[in-house]
Design a protein around this motif. Structure first.
Motif, mmCIF file in Angstrom:
data_model
loop_
_atom_site.group_PDB
_atom_site.id
_atom_site.type_symbol
_atom_site.label_atom_id
_atom_site.label_comp_id
_atom_site.label_asym_id
_atom_site.label_seq_id
_atom_site.Cartn_x
_atom_site.Cartn_y
_atom_site.Cartn_z
ATOM 1 N N LEU A 175 0.824 -1.211 0.000
ATOM 2 C CA LEU A 175 0.000 0.000 0.000
ATOM 3 C C LEU A 175 0.857 1.260 0.000
ATOM 4 O O LEU A 175 0.494 2.260 -0.625
ATOM 5 C CB LEU A 175 -0.942 -0.010 1.206
ATOM 6 N N ARG A 176 1.999 1.217 0.691
ATOM 7 C CA ARG A 176 2.897 2.377 0.665
ATOM 8 C C ARG A 176 3.411 2.632 -0.746
ATOM 9 O O ARG A 176 3.494 3.784 -1.187
ATOM 10 C CB ARG A 176 4.079 2.162 1.620
ATOM 11 N N ARG A 177 3.740 1.559 -1.459
ATOM 12 C CA ARG A 177 4.211 1.722 -2.842
ATOM 13 C C ARG A 177 3.123 2.342 -3.706
ATOM 14 O O ARG A 177 3.393 3.215 -4.533
ATOM 15 C CB ARG A 177 4.635 0.373 -3.428
ATOM 16 N N TYR A 178 1.888 1.894 -3.510
ATOM 17 C CA TYR A 178 0.784 2.454 -4.288
ATOM 18 C C TYR A 178 0.599 3.937 -3.989
ATOM 19 O O TYR A 178 0.335 4.735 -4.887
ATOM 20 C CB TYR A 178 -0.518 1.696 -3.995
ATOM 21 N N GLN A 179 0.736 4.304 -2.725
ATOM 22 C CA GLN A 179 0.573 5.710 -2.355
ATOM 23 C C GLN A 179 1.697 6.560 -2.931
ATOM 24 O O GLN A 179 1.470 7.666 -3.428
ATOM 25 C CB GLN A 179 0.534 5.839 -0.835
ATOM 26 N N GLU A 180 2.918 6.039 -2.877
ATOM 27 C CA GLU A 180 4.068 6.799 -3.367
ATOM 28 C C GLU A 180 4.046 6.942 -4.884
ATOM 29 O O GLU A 180 4.323 8.013 -5.425
ATOM 30 C CB GLU A 180 5.366 6.112 -2.938
ATOM 31 N N ILE A 181 3.688 5.862 -5.574
ATOM 32 C CA ILE A 181 3.709 5.878 -7.035
ATOM 33 C C ILE A 181 2.426 6.449 -7.610
ATOM 34 O O ILE A 181 2.440 7.210 -8.574
ATOM 35 C CB ILE A 181 3.926 4.451 -7.589
ATOM 36 N N GLY A 182 1.294 6.078 -6.982
ATOM 37 C CA GLY A 182 0.015 6.442 -7.568
ATOM 38 C C GLY A 182 -0.638 7.674 -7.009
ATOM 39 O O GLY A 182 -1.584 8.194 -7.588
ATOM 40 N N GLY A 183 -0.151 8.177 -5.874
ATOM 41 C CA GLY A 183 -0.807 9.317 -5.252
ATOM 42 C C GLY A 183 -0.866 10.533 -6.142
ATOM 43 O O GLY A 183 -1.902 11.174 -6.293
ATOM 44 N N GLN A 184 0.256 10.857 -6.774
ATOM 45 C CA GLN A 184 0.289 12.026 -7.636
ATOM 46 C C GLN A 184 -0.598 11.826 -8.856
ATOM 47 O O GLN A 184 -1.323 12.722 -9.273
ATOM 48 C CB GLN A 184 1.724 12.310 -8.077
ATOM 49 N N ASP A 185 -0.551 10.605 -9.443
ATOM 50 C CA ASP A 185 -1.401 10.322 -10.596
ATOM 51 C C ASP A 185 -2.869 10.450 -10.234
ATOM 52 O O ASP A 185 -3.666 10.975 -11.002
ATOM 53 C CB ASP A 185 -1.135 8.905 -11.117
ATOM 54 N N MET A 186 -3.243 9.972 -9.035
ATOM 55 C CA MET A 186 -4.639 10.027 -8.627
ATOM 56 C C MET A 186 -5.094 11.464 -8.465
ATOM 57 O O MET A 186 -6.201 11.827 -8.851
ATOM 58 C CB MET A 186 -4.827 9.259 -7.310
ATOM 59 N N GLN A 187 -4.220 12.309 -7.895
ATOM 60 C CA GLN A 187 -4.603 13.702 -7.734
ATOM 61 C C GLN A 187 -4.769 14.383 -9.081
ATOM 62 O O GLN A 187 -5.593 15.271 -9.241
ATOM 63 C CB GLN A 187 -3.562 14.437 -6.889
ATOM 64 N N GLN A 188 -3.981 13.978 -10.073
ATOM 65 C CA GLN A 188 -4.132 14.553 -11.399
ATOM 66 C C GLN A 188 -5.422 14.068 -12.053
ATOM 67 O O GLN A 188 -6.053 14.789 -12.818
ATOM 68 C CB GLN A 188 -2.923 14.185 -12.261
ATOM 69 N N LYS A 189 -5.830 12.837 -11.739
ATOM 70 C CA LYS A 189 -7.067 12.300 -12.298
ATOM 71 C C LYS A 189 -8.286 12.869 -11.587
ATOM 72 O O LYS A 189 -9.344 13.023 -12.191
ATOM 73 C CB LYS A 189 -7.078 10.774 -12.167
ATOM 74 N N ASN A 190 -8.151 13.166 -10.298
ATOM 75 C CA ASN A 190 -9.277 13.610 -9.480
ATOM 76 C C ASN A 190 -9.081 15.069 -9.087
ATOM 77 O O ASN A 190 -8.308 15.380 -8.176
ATOM 78 C CB ASN A 190 -9.406 12.738 -8.230
ATOM 79 N N ILE A 191 -9.785 15.955 -9.782
ATOM 80 C CA ILE A 191 -9.587 17.395 -9.600
ATOM 81 C C ILE A 191 -10.928 18.091 -9.392
ATOM 82 O O ILE A 191 -11.905 17.813 -10.087
ATOM 83 C CB ILE A 191 -8.878 18.004 -10.832
ATOM 84 N N PHE A 192 -10.947 19.006 -8.426
ATOM 85 C CA PHE A 192 -12.095 19.888 -8.212
ATOM 86 C C PHE A 192 -11.653 21.291 -8.611
ATOM 87 O O PHE A 192 -10.863 21.931 -7.919
ATOM 88 C CB PHE A 192 -12.526 19.842 -6.746
ATOM 89 N N ASP A 193 -12.131 21.750 -9.759
ATOM 90 C CA ASP A 193 -11.738 23.048 -10.308
ATOM 91 C C ASP A 193 -12.786 24.084 -9.909
ATOM 92 O O ASP A 193 -13.903 24.093 -10.438
ATOM 93 C CB ASP A 193 -11.626 22.953 -11.834
ATOM 94 N N THR A 194 -12.426 24.960 -8.968
ATOM 95 C CA THR A 194 -13.402 25.928 -8.465
ATOM 96 C C THR A 194 -13.703 27.025 -9.479
ATOM 97 O O THR A 194 -14.783 27.614 -9.450
ATOM 98 C CB THR A 194 -12.899 26.575 -7.164
ATOM 99 N N ASN A 195 -12.757 27.307 -10.366
ATOM 100 C CA ASN A 195 -12.972 28.346 -11.366
ATOM 101 C C ASN A 195 -13.974 27.887 -12.426
ATOM 102 O O ASN A 195 -14.899 28.614 -12.801
ATOM 103 C CB ASN A 195 -11.646 28.727 -12.021
ATOM 104 N N LYS A 196 -13.799 26.650 -12.894
ATOM 105 C CA LYS A 196 -14.688 26.098 -13.918
ATOM 106 C C LYS A 196 -15.921 25.432 -13.311
ATOM 107 O O LYS A 196 -16.807 24.995 -14.043
ATOM 108 C CB LYS A 196 -13.934 25.079 -14.771
ATOM 109 N N ARG A 197 -15.947 25.350 -11.966
ATOM 110 C CA ARG A 197 -17.040 24.669 -11.252
ATOM 111 C C ARG A 197 -17.208 23.256 -11.803
ATOM 112 O O ARG A 197 -18.304 22.809 -12.139
ATOM 113 C CB ARG A 197 -18.345 25.464 -11.364
#
Length: 232
Positions: A118-140
């Motif tokens: 799970l640590r490997r998944y968090q280290e490798i995939g955490g950044q990718d997940m944040q790029q995939k999952n975005i809440f854009d307040t400007n574009k709502r």
């Protein structure tokens, strides 16, 4: 921090019970399955952080189950093997299993292996997940796993409030006051209706949500790190 959830797949009832109790003592929720069909049904209906799979299962093998898990869900998998399963271990690792442990084993070693995976998944995939999952307040706009959702004003306010709390649960009353600027009454279902609509739109399994999560007697939260906020 939310409890981790594991699925244990093994046809040995003693191992299922032993591991389930052991994980529970270490703050990990677990479900059990004795064959691939049961495992698939549970995976389709629930959200798990990791799956342990015995290679030798009745009917469909653990190797085939692992292949299905990796190709459809991408979940971390740790194989449970016998000492003479070396060929199957190689096959399992080649199709994407993340680690393995040979029987008989010390549950503490298995726990250490699962934590490392799970640590490997968090280290490798955490950044990718944040790029995939975005809440854009400007574009709502809410973007989850590559899919974009335009939000209504109430959905936007709801998500914005939960994300601002960084993983802490927010009560219905607090949500209602912040969103509508007036007193909340227990019989008012406005917040629950927003949650129901939003889950139907964005959750793969509304009955087992991973983004809009209910915390019993406390309210709702979005797990910290699940969605990255981008403010224009």
């Amino acid at each position: 921090m939310m409890a981790k959830k594991y699925l244990i797949v093994d046809d040995d009832e003693m191992i299922l019970n032993r591991l389930s109790l052991f994980f529970e003592k270490h703050g990990i929720e677990s479900s059990i399955a004795s064959n691939a069909a049961e495992a698939k049904d549970l995976i389709e209906k629930n959200s798990f952080d990791l799956v342990t799979v015995d290679i030798i299962l009745p009917g469909e093998s653990g190797i085939e189950l692992t292949k299905w898990i990796k190709s459809t869900k991408g979940l971390p998998v740790v194989l449970l093997t016998s000492l003479d399963d070396s060929i199957d271990v190689v096959c399992g690792l080649e199709i994407g299993a993340d680690d393995y442990i040979s029987k008989p084993f010390d549950p503490r070693v298995l726990l250490a292996r699962t934590n490392a995976v799970l640590r490997r998944y968090q280290e490798i995939g955490g950044q990718d997940m944040q790029q995939k999952n975005i809440f854009d307040t400007n574009k709502r706009l809410l973007k989850l796993e590559g899919i974009e959702y335009s939000l209504s004003s109430t959905e936007f306010d709801f998500v914005n409030i939960l994300l601002s709390e960084k993983g802490k649960a927010v009560s219905r009353e607090a949500l209602y006051r912040k969103m509508f600027d007036k007193d909340w009454h227990p019989e008012d279902r406005a917040i629950d209706n927003i949650v129901t609509r939003l889950r139907k739109r964005i959750e793969e399994s509304p009955q087992a949500p991973k983004y809009v999560v209910t915390v019993r007697n406390k309210g709702y939260l979005i797990p910290e790190g699940a969605i990255n906020t981008v403010r224009g």
